[in-house]
Design an enzyme around this catalytic site. Sequence first.
Site, PDB file in Angstrom:
ATOM      1  N   GLU A  60       0.882  -1.166   0.000  1.00 39.59           N
ATOM      2  CA  GLU A  60       0.000   0.000   0.000  1.00 39.59           C
ATOM      3  C   GLU A  60       0.915   1.211   0.000  1.00 39.59           C
ATOM      4  O   GLU A  60       1.576   1.502   0.999  1.00 39.59           O
ATOM      5  CB  GLU A  60      -0.920  -0.014   1.209  1.00 39.59           C
ATOM      6  CG  GLU A  60      -2.186   0.810   1.002  1.00 39.59           C
ATOM      7  CD  GLU A  60      -2.001   2.270   1.337  1.00 39.59           C
ATOM      8  OE1 GLU A  60      -1.828   3.066   0.377  1.00 39.59           O
ATOM      9  OE2 GLU A  60      -2.033   2.618   2.506  1.00 39.59           O
ATOM     10  N   CYS A  90      -1.430   9.261   2.534  1.00 43.08           N
ATOM     11  CA  CYS A  90      -1.342   8.722   1.172  1.00 43.08           C
ATOM     12  C   CYS A  90      -2.582   9.051   0.349  1.00 43.08           C
ATOM     13  O   CYS A  90      -2.509   9.145  -0.877  1.00 43.08           O
ATOM     14  CB  CYS A  90      -1.117   7.206   1.202  1.00 43.08           C
ATOM     15  SG  CYS A  90      -2.452   6.268   1.998  1.00 43.08           S
TER      16      CYS A  90
END
Length: 492
Positions: A265, A299
């Site tokens: 991720e 993110c």
Amino acid sequence: MTSAVAETAGGHDVLWDLNRAQGRIYSGGWRPGSRGVAGVISPGDGGRVGETGVAGEDDVERAAGIAVEAQRDWATASYQVRTGVLVRAAAALRELQPEAERMLVRESGSLPLKARYEVAKAIAELEAAARLTTMPQGDVLPVEDPGTLGIARRIPVGVVGVIAPWNAPLTLAIRSVAPAIALGNAVLVKPDIKTPFSGGALIAEIFERAGLPEGLLHVLPGDAETGEAVVSSPHTAVIAFTGSSAAGRRVGEIAGRMLKRVSLELGGNNAIIVLADADLDLAVRCGVGGAFRHQGQVCMATGRHLVHESIADEYVRRLTEAVATMAPADPSEPGAALGPLISTTQAERVQTIVDQAVAGGARLVTGGAHDGPFYEPTVLDDVDEQNAAFRSEIFGPVAPVTRFSSDEEALRLADGTDYGLTAAIHTRDVGRALGLAQRLRVGMIAVNGQTVYDAPHIPMGGMGASGNGSRHGDRWNLDEFTHWQWVTVPTT
């Protein structure tokens, strides 16, 4: 340390005594790390939070060996036993929530609101992991012989290596640690060396209080060298990594040579698309929330504001007005609206991108400077697709605005990056939004919402430079932390 209240200090009850963790790693209890200690500094006031032990390759291999042995028994533990541990871990974290929030503010520069959300999210992740143990674990499949039963069943992978970053250290570790343990695995977790307490020691504490058998969880703070040792260990079967795309490529390279599964991720350069018919008040609120939450160090942050040319001037005006009162400050100060970046080095990196953006033709509307780790909320206008602010994952409190004239141009701009994590589309025409969403190359899309959105029950993850297609959350964790095993049994 196991008592609910260890002492009273600084005007509040101390629920979590860090003395055992100071200067140590957690592996069969608290012990020194082979690479000495490292100081942990608060980005908010520059003060010393404490010191962590630093794990070396020898520590990793010792921990992995212990984990392999402990996991064999854990894999055969009943679902009631594993559920009980996860439920008690959630209760332990809820008990420690005030102290955990204070540590996140102190150690990672989180605003209190962000810290509160992060701890609540971690509790929800633990509770969701507890439910994993009772989900269907396989299928009955037909075989040629009618007297034989064919079963495809899920079994634990063994030892999982979890490498978590500093920006949301508790949640981004727990979301892999908890399901991996729930599904019968042991875990080596490597928190970032800048956030070893909220991202590591706290996790050891809650699972110790929950009665997790010894040897199943190891907390090994360290840097890239420590992380590579976790990835390279022949005993780790799966690596769950959250961090930058550059580091993720390195993790994938090492794991690939070893034919080892990885769950990556990674970063994002996420776009909010504001169409001409959008509710502008809502779009600006979502743009501000997405761009400036945790100083943009997320993110899923809104890194690009793609706005229809007919409303762009008004969007920029409202965006600038909204951030005018967001002066960066120590997050422990009452009323702080924007905290520090994790370090002055990170602020200097953001400064370089902003300077390059202005040199490349962008117009600096507000902000654009820093004092140590405190970066001003910044709005850039007239950012074209070749600009540094368009192409970079800035990871700071910067909102670059790019104008478009048609839906096709908006789609092209939104997909004009290697990243593919999340996006948001603002329009009053939901059918139009769904049509555009179907054509976007991202893992998650919010219609009339923020790019920053997550929950324990959704398939969280991206594509392209944002990840390798793996997903965190709910039943999707089964794909990450179990293997399939085919079993046939004669019935006649």
